[in-house]
Design an enzyme around this catalytic site. Structure first.
Site, PDB file in Angstrom:
ATOM      1  N   LEU A  67       0.303   7.733  -0.526  1.00 56.87           N
ATOM      2  CA  LEU A  67       1.380   7.836  -1.176  1.00 56.87           C
ATOM      3  C   LEU A  67       1.920   6.259  -1.432  1.00 56.87           C
ATOM      4  CD1 LEU A  67       3.700   9.506  -2.304  1.00 56.87           C
ATOM      5  CD2 LEU A  67       4.643   9.711   0.179  1.00 56.87           C
ATOM      6  N   TYR A  68       1.786   5.594  -0.512  1.00 63.15           N
ATOM      7  CA  TYR A  68       2.260   4.093  -0.827  1.00 63.15           C
ATOM      8  C   TYR A  68       1.557   3.653  -1.893  1.00 63.15           C
ATOM      9  CZ  TYR A  68       2.021  -0.983  -0.114  1.00 63.15           C
ATOM     10  OH  TYR A  68       2.164  -2.405  -0.389  1.00 63.15           O
ATOM     11  N   ALA A  69       0.482   3.720  -2.185  1.00 63.70           N
ATOM     12  CA  ALA A  69      -0.069   3.248  -3.516  1.00 63.70           C
ATOM     13  C   ALA A  69       0.333   3.915  -4.731  1.00 63.70           C
ATOM     14  CB  ALA A  69      -1.750   3.282  -3.435  1.00 63.70           C
ATOM     15  N   SER A  81       3.276   5.407  -4.696  1.00 60.36           N
ATOM     16  CA  SER A  81       4.794   4.866  -4.966  1.00 60.36           C
ATOM     17  C   SER A  81       4.679   3.649  -5.614  1.00 60.36           C
ATOM     18  CB  SER A  81       5.579   4.740  -3.660  1.00 60.36           C
ATOM     19  OG  SER A  81       4.905   3.758  -2.909  1.00 60.36           O
TER      20      SER A  81
END
Length: 332
Positions: free
Chosen positions: A151-153, A155
């Site tokens: 999810l970091y990537a 986002s």
């Protein structure tokens, strides 16, 4: 110049703000001092900036409506460098909501603030994690990044898309840059170099993923700051610089890697750290965790075309500098 830096208490924002202040620019540092890691370390960074002429601090969160527009109305920045974010690949598996709030809602609020208070150049930090499951190396900005692994990537990829849309709709000159494994004195405690140093000095074993064979394109912060500083003077409003360019055909928008293009095996990094510490590490070999990639490797062609260079500081120089800071700061 008048420059606003979000995430100024973070390790990259701190180094960039200090560089800008040393050049005589007026810097407004905007930071929410989240407790993702040691807030005392963040405040120590800001305390150093507060001693430098031209620095003004705003303590607020991007997710809170109205805070950034108020800060921009007071500071009237010509340039905004957006570094504030919820970072950490693995933490996004445990607390996804923090990434939605900081990296999506926060990004939306930033873009609205810049829309209301136009600037000469908006620069913001994305990540090499955006390349996700793409096994082709080196990672080129012209490759389609469509397979984020966390999810970091995801986002950060969303932030790139949002910024492009605002650049197209409202003519905001925007440069996004994808960082590659930045390390330095005053670094982030959740990153491998910091964790390894702490554990080796404490006589504790370290977890080495992928048997030490994973490779990272390590980037020393001084090189990163130099690249950002030079890119700040190159808003994407000129003609293309060649086939490697990502200048949008429909917006004053460009995407740039900031990395050295020289991947190093994790076990080689640990060897260099052991040499700087004068101690051997007990290594526990572990498989690669979910969301991690086996290798990162930046193409530097576009960065070199734009600013005439790319990060060059070797680990043999950067790691001893980090260790010296760590020993001094923590009195070890």
């Amino acid at each position: 110049m008048r420059i606003l830096v979000t995430g100024s208490a973070g390790f990259i924002g701190f180094h960039l703000a200090r560089r800008l202040l040393s050049e005589g620019h007026a810097v407004t540092g905007f930071d929410g001092f989240s407790d993702y890691y040691d807030v005392g370390l963040k405040r120590a960074r800001h305390a150093i900036l507060a001693t430098m002429p031209g620095f003004a601090a705003v303590e607020a969160r991007l997710e809170t409506p109205g805070t950034l527009p108020e800060a921009m109305a007071r500071a009237e920045p010509e340039i905004v460098v957006h570094l504030a974010a919820q970072a950490g690949v693995r933490h996004s598996l445990e607390n996804p909501g923090a990434y939605v709030e900081a990296n999506l809602v926060g990004m939306g609020n930033l873009l609205e603030a810049v829309r209301a208070h136009p600037v000469r150049h908006l620069l913001f930090a994305s990540t090499s994690s955006a390349y996700g499951g793409d096994a082709r190396v080196p990672f080129r900005e012209t490759d389609r990044a469509v397979s984020p692994l966390t999810l970091y990537a995801a986002s950060k990829l969303a932030g790139e898309a949002m910024a492009h849309a605002y650049s197209h709709l409202f003519g905001i000159p925007t440069t996004a840059f994808r960082f590659f494994t930045v390390y330095c004195p005053w670094g982030r405690p959740d990153m491998a170099l910091f964790l390894f140093t702490k554990k080796i000095l404490a006589g504790e074993p370290i977890e080495v993923f992928a048997g030490g064979a994973a490779e990272r394109d390590f980037t020393y912060v001084d090189d990163l700051v130099e690249a950002i500083r030079r890119l700040a003077d190159r808003p994407p409003i000129d003609a293309s610089v060649g086939e490697a360019d990502t200048l949008s055909p429909v917006a004053p928008y460009r995407l740039v890697n900031i990395g050295g293009g020289r991947p190093v095996r994790l076990d080689a990094m640990i060897d260099a750290l052991e040499g700087a510490l004068g101690r051997r590490a007990e290594r526990l070999l572990k498989p690669l965790p979910p969301g991690d990639v086996a290798r990162t490797h930046a193409s530097t062609e576009l960065l070199r075309a734009l600013i005439g260079g790319a990060p060059e500081t070797p680990l043999e120089t950067g790691i001893p500098a980090f260790v010296a800071w760590y020993r001094d700061y923590y009195r070890t």
